[in-house]
Design a protein around this motif. Structure first.
Motif, PDB file in Angstrom:
ATOM      1  N   ASP A  81      37.427  27.426  -9.132  1.00  0.00           N
ATOM      2  CA  ASP A  81      38.242  28.553  -8.687  1.00  0.00           C
ATOM      3  C   ASP A  81      39.433  28.075  -7.855  1.00  0.00           C
ATOM      4  N   GLY A  82      39.192  27.056  -7.039  1.00  0.00           N
ATOM      5  CA  GLY A  82      40.275  26.514  -6.232  1.00  0.00           C
ATOM      6  C   GLY A  82      41.378  25.927  -7.089  1.00  0.00           C
ATOM      7  N   LEU A  83      40.998  25.170  -8.105  1.00  0.00           N
ATOM      8  CA  LEU A  83      41.988  24.583  -9.010  1.00  0.00           C
ATOM      9  C   LEU A  83      42.802  25.668  -9.698  1.00  0.00           C
ATOM     10  N   LEU A  84      42.130  26.674 -10.224  1.00  0.00           N
ATOM     11  CA  LEU A  84      42.829  27.745 -10.933  1.00  0.00           C
ATOM     12  C   LEU A  84      43.798  28.479 -10.006  1.00  0.00           C
ATOM     13  N   ALA A  85      43.390  28.699  -8.763  1.00  0.00           N
ATOM     14  CA  ALA A  85      44.260  29.378  -7.799  1.00  0.00           C
ATOM     15  C   ALA A  85      45.458  28.509  -7.436  1.00  0.00           C
ATOM     16  N   PHE A  86      45.225  27.215  -7.255  1.00  0.00           N
ATOM     17  CA  PHE A  86      46.304  26.287  -6.908  1.00  0.00           C
ATOM     18  C   PHE A  86      47.334  26.223  -8.022  1.00  0.00           C
ATOM     19  N   VAL A  87      46.860  26.137  -9.251  1.00  0.00           N
ATOM     20  CA  VAL A  87      47.767  26.092 -10.401  1.00  0.00           C
ATOM     21  C   VAL A  87      48.525  27.409 -10.541  1.00  0.00           C
ATOM     22  N   ALA A  88      47.831  28.521 -10.336  1.00  0.00           N
ATOM     23  CA  ALA A  88      48.488  29.820 -10.432  1.00  0.00           C
ATOM     24  C   ALA A  88      49.603  29.954  -9.401  1.00  0.00           C
ATOM     25  N   LEU A 136      39.846  19.579  -0.862  1.00  0.00           N
ATOM     26  CA  LEU A 136      39.428  19.339  -2.241  1.00  0.00           C
ATOM     27  C   LEU A 136      38.166  18.484  -2.269  1.00  0.00           C
ATOM     28  N   GLY A 137      38.183  17.391  -1.515  1.00  0.00           N
ATOM     29  CA  GLY A 137      37.017  16.520  -1.459  1.00  0.00           C
ATOM     30  C   GLY A 137      35.798  17.228  -0.901  1.00  0.00           C
ATOM     31  N   ASP A 138      35.998  18.022   0.155  1.00  0.00           N
ATOM     32  CA  ASP A 138      34.881  18.757   0.755  1.00  0.00           C
ATOM     33  C   ASP A 138      34.265  19.730  -0.245  1.00  0.00           C
ATOM     34  N   SER A 139      35.116  20.402  -1.012  1.00  0.00           N
ATOM     35  CA  SER A 139      34.623  21.360  -1.998  1.00  0.00           C
ATOM     36  C   SER A 139      33.793  20.669  -3.068  1.00  0.00           C
TER      37      SER A 139
END
Length: 201
Positions: A81-88, A136-139
């Motif tokens: 979800d974090g990746l998708l939000a960052f890209v968006a 990112l690493g923590d997630s």
């Protein structure tokens, strides 16, 4: 950026970040930053006695902190979800600027002129990147990946997205970002599926 509610010093930092985003380090001058911020040129040297290196360093720090807060918030929901939000977020920023704006932090990192006075500016870049890697690493660790691999994947995600942004600027569209995002999503899914498989009885 020119909102009167924002103090003059902050307006200058925001203007510097905006110029870095659109023009790069070499083309960002103190005079042009003052003009964009609608501030007297003399006030720039009053607030930033260290000149351009100090102003740029603070612009990088501010931009880095904004992205770090966003990453901390979005990746708390999980790596995918974090990746998708960052890209968006980046897709929207690129579309809003017709793919003519990039990352102010990387604009400094990529410019040879930063080496002319590398202590403040490049140190600010390095600190920003570390601040991005942490959430990112923590997630990824929370999702079950070993810390060493989580750190490597965090670096890869940042490098891939930032590289895609450069391609988008060169090509004038967001295709590269979408393609890179899909491969990163598959990579994360596979990594996390491996973690889940290991946990099965």
């Amino acid at each position: 950026m020119n909102d009167s509610a924002v103090d003059p010093r902050q307006r200058l930092v925001l203007a510097a970040a905006d110029m870095l985003r659109q023009r790069g380090l070499n083309a960002t001058s103190v005079r042009e930053v003052a003009k964009l911020a609608q501030a007297p040129l003399g006030s720039t040297y009053h607030y930033f006695p260290g000149g351009k290196p100090q102003l740029i360093s603070e612009a990088v720090q501010l931009s880095g902190e904004q992205v770090a807060r966003y990453l901390t918030r979005t990746f708390a929901a999980g790596p995918r979800d974090g990746l998708l939000a960052f890209v968006a977020l980046w897709r929207q920023l690129l579309q809003d600027k017709a793919c003519r704006a990039g990352c102010p932090v990387m604009a400094v990192a990529a410019d040879d002129s930063a080496a002319d006075d590398d202590a403040p500016m490049l140190a600010a870049v390095a600190a920003a990147i570390r601040a991005w890697q942490q959430p990112l690493g923590d997630s990824l660790v929370t999702a079950g990946l070993p810390a060493a691999r989580a750190a490597r994947l965090a670096t890869l995600l940042i490098a891939a997205v930032e590289g895609a942004i450069l391609l988008c600027r060169a090509q004038g569209n967001t295709t590269a970002l979408d393609e890179v995002a899909e491969e990163l999503r598959l990579l994360l899914d596979n990594a996390l599926a491996g973690v889940a498989a290991q946990g099965e009885p």
